[in-house]
Write a protein that holds these residues in place. Structure first.
Motif, PDB file in Angstrom:
ATOM      1  N   PRO A  40       9.683  12.395  47.845  1.00 24.45           N
ATOM      2  CA  PRO A  40      10.578  13.538  47.640  1.00 24.45           C
ATOM      3  C   PRO A  40       9.976  14.847  48.138  1.00 24.45           C
ATOM      4  O   PRO A  40       8.753  15.009  48.171  1.00 24.45           O
ATOM      5  CB  PRO A  40      10.768  13.572  46.123  1.00 24.45           C
ATOM      6  CG  PRO A  40       9.993  12.475  45.550  1.00 24.45           C
ATOM      7  CD  PRO A  40       9.179  11.828  46.615  1.00 24.45           C
ATOM      8  N   ASN A  41      10.845  15.750  48.505  1.00 28.82           N
ATOM      9  CA  ASN A  41      10.409  17.042  49.006  1.00 28.82           C
ATOM     10  C   ASN A  41      10.094  18.011  47.881  1.00 28.82           C
ATOM     11  O   ASN A  41       9.170  18.804  47.977  1.00 28.82           O
ATOM     12  CB  ASN A  41      11.500  17.620  49.906  1.00 28.82           C
ATOM     13  CG  ASN A  41      10.949  18.621  50.889  1.00 28.82           C
ATOM     14  OD1 ASN A  41       9.762  18.597  51.202  1.00 28.82           O
ATOM     15  ND2 ASN A  41      11.789  19.499  51.369  1.00 28.82           N
ATOM     16  N   CYS A  42      10.901  17.992  46.815  1.00 26.51           N
ATOM     17  CA  CYS A  42      10.627  18.769  45.595  1.00 26.51           C
ATOM     18  C   CYS A  42      10.529  20.269  45.841  1.00 26.51           C
ATOM     19  O   CYS A  42       9.723  20.950  45.192  1.00 26.51           O
ATOM     20  CB  CYS A  42       9.328  18.318  44.925  1.00 26.51           C
ATOM     21  SG  CYS A  42       9.179  16.563  44.690  1.00 26.51           S
ATOM     22  N   LEU A  87      13.447  22.483  46.366  1.00 26.59           N
ATOM     23  CA  LEU A  87      14.677  23.258  46.232  1.00 26.59           C
ATOM     24  C   LEU A  87      14.446  24.467  45.332  1.00 26.59           C
ATOM     25  O   LEU A  87      13.703  24.397  44.352  1.00 26.59           O
ATOM     26  CB  LEU A  87      15.796  22.403  45.641  1.00 26.59           C
ATOM     27  CG  LEU A  87      16.417  21.319  46.517  1.00 26.59           C
ATOM     28  CD1 LEU A  87      17.578  20.664  45.778  1.00 26.59           C
ATOM     29  CD2 LEU A  87      16.886  21.880  47.852  1.00 26.59           C
ATOM     30  N   VAL A 114      17.010  20.009  41.456  1.00 24.34           N
ATOM     31  CA  VAL A 114      16.946  18.764  42.207  1.00 24.34           C
ATOM     32  C   VAL A 114      18.208  18.479  43.018  1.00 24.34           C
ATOM     33  O   VAL A 114      18.217  17.548  43.829  1.00 24.34           O
ATOM     34  CB  VAL A 114      16.641  17.560  41.292  1.00 24.34           C
ATOM     35  CG1 VAL A 114      15.260  17.707  40.666  1.00 24.34           C
ATOM     36  CG2 VAL A 114      17.703  17.380  40.214  1.00 24.34           C
ATOM     37  N   ALA A 115      19.281  19.228  42.829  1.00 21.64           N
ATOM     38  CA  ALA A 115      20.487  19.014  43.631  1.00 21.64           C
ATOM     39  C   ALA A 115      21.296  20.295  43.691  1.00 21.64           C
ATOM     40  O   ALA A 115      21.412  21.021  42.703  1.00 21.64           O
ATOM     41  CB  ALA A 115      21.342  17.886  43.054  1.00 21.64           C
ATOM     42  N   PHE A 136      18.271   9.167  43.587  1.00 24.59           N
ATOM     43  CA  PHE A 136      17.167  10.089  43.844  1.00 24.59           C
ATOM     44  C   PHE A 136      15.956   9.363  44.420  1.00 24.59           C
ATOM     45  O   PHE A 136      15.671   8.214  44.066  1.00 24.59           O
ATOM     46  CB  PHE A 136      16.738  10.784  42.549  1.00 24.59           C
ATOM     47  CG  PHE A 136      17.735  11.763  42.009  1.00 24.59           C
ATOM     48  CD1 PHE A 136      17.774  13.071  42.484  1.00 24.59           C
ATOM     49  CD2 PHE A 136      18.639  11.390  41.034  1.00 24.59           C
ATOM     50  CE1 PHE A 136      18.689  13.988  41.987  1.00 24.59           C
ATOM     51  CE2 PHE A 136      19.567  12.289  40.523  1.00 24.59           C
ATOM     52  CZ  PHE A 136      19.589  13.594  41.005  1.00 24.59           C
ATOM     53  N   CYS A 139       9.607  15.993  40.112  1.00 19.41           N
ATOM     54  CA  CYS A 139       9.655  15.904  41.575  1.00 19.41           C
ATOM     55  C   CYS A 139      10.664  14.847  42.006  1.00 19.41           C
ATOM     56  O   CYS A 139      10.347  13.658  42.094  1.00 19.41           O
ATOM     57  CB  CYS A 139       8.273  15.581  42.123  1.00 19.41           C
ATOM     58  SG  CYS A 139       8.218  15.536  43.929  1.00 19.41           S
ATOM     59  N   GLU A 192      14.458  14.328  44.585  1.00 22.69           N
ATOM     60  CA  GLU A 192      15.435  14.876  45.507  1.00 22.69           C
ATOM     61  C   GLU A 192      16.534  13.851  45.711  1.00 22.69           C
ATOM     62  O   GLU A 192      16.334  12.643  45.532  1.00 22.69           O
ATOM     63  CB  GLU A 192      14.800  15.243  46.849  1.00 22.69           C
ATOM     64  CG  GLU A 192      14.353  14.047  47.657  1.00 22.69           C
ATOM     65  CD  GLU A 192      13.826  14.450  49.023  1.00 22.69           C
ATOM     66  OE1 GLU A 192      13.899  15.628  49.369  1.00 22.69           O
ATOM     67  OE2 GLU A 192      13.347  13.555  49.739  1.00 22.69           O
ATOM     68  N   PRO A 201      17.335  22.438  53.091  1.00 26.36           N
ATOM     69  CA  PRO A 201      17.663  21.025  53.130  1.00 26.36           C
ATOM     70  C   PRO A 201      18.869  20.751  53.997  1.00 26.36           C
ATOM     71  O   PRO A 201      19.648  21.646  54.312  1.00 26.36           O
ATOM     72  CB  PRO A 201      17.957  20.697  51.663  1.00 26.36           C
ATOM     73  CG  PRO A 201      18.395  21.992  51.071  1.00 26.36           C
ATOM     74  CD  PRO A 201      17.670  23.070  51.825  1.00 26.36           C
ATOM     75  N   GLY A 236      17.492  15.516  50.666  1.00 26.12           N
ATOM     76  CA  GLY A 236      16.165  16.062  50.919  1.00 26.12           C
ATOM     77  C   GLY A 236      15.733  15.861  52.358  1.00 26.12           C
ATOM     78  O   GLY A 236      16.224  14.982  53.059  1.00 26.12           O
ATOM     79  N   ASN A 282      12.292  15.538  53.098  1.00 27.82           N
ATOM     80  CA  ASN A 282      11.007  14.835  53.111  1.00 27.82           C
ATOM     81  C   ASN A 282      10.027  15.460  54.101  1.00 27.82           C
ATOM     82  O   ASN A 282       9.421  14.776  54.923  1.00 27.82           O
ATOM     83  CB  ASN A 282      11.196  13.355  53.471  1.00 27.82           C
ATOM     84  CG  ASN A 282      11.923  12.607  52.383  1.00 27.82           C
ATOM     85  OD1 ASN A 282      11.538  12.681  51.228  1.00 27.82           O
ATOM     86  ND2 ASN A 282      12.980  11.916  52.744  1.00 27.82           N
TER      87      ASN A 282
END
Length: 469
Positions: free
Chosen positions: A24-26, A28, A46-47, A78, A85, A87, A442, A452, A454
């Motif tokens: 995940p990019n985590c 946002l 997360v969204a 997700f 963490c 996405e 994103p 995400g 990534n």
């Protein structure tokens, strides 16, 4: 060497692609000042793009279902890096419908999905692994149309399988029709769905005349939950706006929002089940600086006027007082419990008619043996977990609605004003902090909820490919 690379490169590429897809990019962050969290918790956005996100629930496969009022129901899978963490890896439209407003529930086996419009409750056959619904739905309950409050919250009992609890609010701020139990206004009812198979000729229940009444005189009890140890049913109620007491404006701090207890679904031992909780004549006192206080305290039922037919004595003697009372206008919209029954979590959507604004937070309440630890007249029962640093900027801020807990005990929170989903998790941190801020843009998913990018994993993937080449 070249021959070895011929075989190793595809394997390594596939491996790195898998890492990129799973990491995940985590990163946002909201477009407004991020909400702050209390000691021992962390939070992360997360969204995004979940327009009018309302109720949320996890299916049996561990994926999140989101009701977007006026749009339908969406399925979010997700990429999970642990703790906060996460996405969105995949966003699937389950139901496209302008009619669906708020409520969602799943059957006890997870294979039937329930959702509500302002007038009816519907069901679909649901396959959580294939992420698919039946092509047709069944209408289960009708007769709930209102001009004002349109949320029809749904709760599937875990203690009494196939029992669906439905909440219907009032038709206006002060809905005089709610005085008559036969109107079905401002009530919570439970319906046995055992014999409601998915057949086109099955006759729907009528909300106003059928079902088991758990309580009436409940202005707008949007949040409903079943306490996991005892099975007690609790609701949180949005009380009235712009009220006066004997001609004096007291709306800033009264009436209080309520947490009410409705007994048990398995042959309740509570003598008050099905009783009248006061509305539209009686309300819960929060601030005691009101005319003609008498011997009332926080949580006492009081009347807006003192006359021969409606007065404080009538309210106290003939109506059920709340189990807890909260600051006026915080607008509680959801309640969920820890599986061990030691805490309840409540989302407070926030005020629209109070200066300064109040609410806009998620708070916890300590429970023991199926009941709140705090006394009924407590003003300190809430512990805030996540809130805005400055409510003066609201409602363009974090504005929580739905709550859902996953198998790891993380709390997911929808914010309808901003179209977002947050996750809240316990940590060992000792200081309050805001949600994390790094900034990568994103990629938008087809339905508007971003997927995400990534970034770190894809950077590593690119470096590895260059090295091999």
């Amino acid at each position: 060497m070249m021959q070895t690379q011929k075989f190793l490169i595809p394997l390594l590429l596939a491996s790195l692609e898998a890492v990129a897809a799973a990491t995940p990019n985590c990163d946002l962050k909201p477009s407004y000042p991020a909400p702050i969290v209390s000691n021992g918790w962390s939070a992360q956005l997360v969204a995004q793009g979940a327009i009018e996100a309302r109720s949320i629930i996890f299916d049996s496969a561990g994926n999140l279902l989101v009701v977007q009022a006026g749009y339908g129901i969406f399925h979010l899978a997700f990429n999970d890096g642990g703790s906060t963490c996460l996405e969105v890896a995949k966003n699937t439209t389950l139901i496209s419908s302008e009619a669906l407003q708020h409520g969602i529930a799943l059957s006890n086996d997870g294979k039937t999905l329930y959702a509500s419009s302002s007038d009816a409750v519907y069901s679909w056959e649901y396959d959580p692994e294939a992420i698919s619904l039946s092509s047709t739905n069944q209408t289960l309950i009708t007769g709930m149309s209102n001009d004002d409050h349109t949320s029809r919250t749904l709760l599937m009992s875990q203690m009494v399988p196939n029992t669906l609890v439905v909440s219907r609010g009032s038709n206006s701020n002060i809905d005089l029709e709610a005085e008559d139990i036969k109107t079905g206004h401002s009530q919570i009812r439970a319906f046995d769905l055992t014999n409601k198979a998915m057949t086109s000729n099955s006759t729907p229940y009528d909300f106003t005349t059928q079902g088991r009444i758990l309580g009436w005189g409940l202005r707008n009890s949007v949040g409903i939950a079943e306490e996991p140890l005892t099975g007690g049913i609790y609701s949180v109620e949005n009380s009235a706006d712009e009220i006066q007491r004997d001609g004096t404006d007291i709306h800033q701090n009264n009436p209080g929002e309520e947490m009410n207890f409705h007994g048990f679904l398995n042959s309740s031992t509570d003598p008050n089940q099905g009783g009248n909780y006061g509305y539209p004549n009686c309300f819960a006192l929060w601030n005691t600086s009101i005319p003609n206080l008498g011997n009332m305290t926080v949580g006492s039922q009081f009347s807006l006027d003192q006359n021969s037919t409606s007065n404080d004595t009538f309210c106290a003697d003939d109506h059920i007082a709340p189990r807890l009372t909260f600051q006026a206008h915080m607008a509680p919209l959801d309640i969920i419990f820890l599986p061990n029954g030691t805490e309840a979590y409540i989302s407070f959507h926030g005020s629209w008619n109070r200066d300064p604004p109040i609410g806009y937070k998620v708070s916890s309440i300590a429970f023991s043996a199926g009941s709140p630890v705090a006394a009924a007249d407590s003003t300190t029962a809430l512990t805030d977990l996540i809130s805005n640093a400055d409510n003066l900027k609201c409602p363009d801020c974090f504005r929580p609605v739905g709550l859902a807990m996953d198998s790891q005990g993380r709390i997911f929170i929808s914010s309808d004003a901003t179209g977002e989903i947050y996750v809240l998790a316990k940590t060992s941190n000792a200081t309050a902090s805001s949600t994390s801020p790094p900034s990568s843009t994103p990629t938008k998913s087809k339905a508007g909820i971003p997927l995400g990018n990534n970034g770190a994993a894809r950077w590593a993937f690119g470096v590895a490919v260059l090295f091999l080449l």
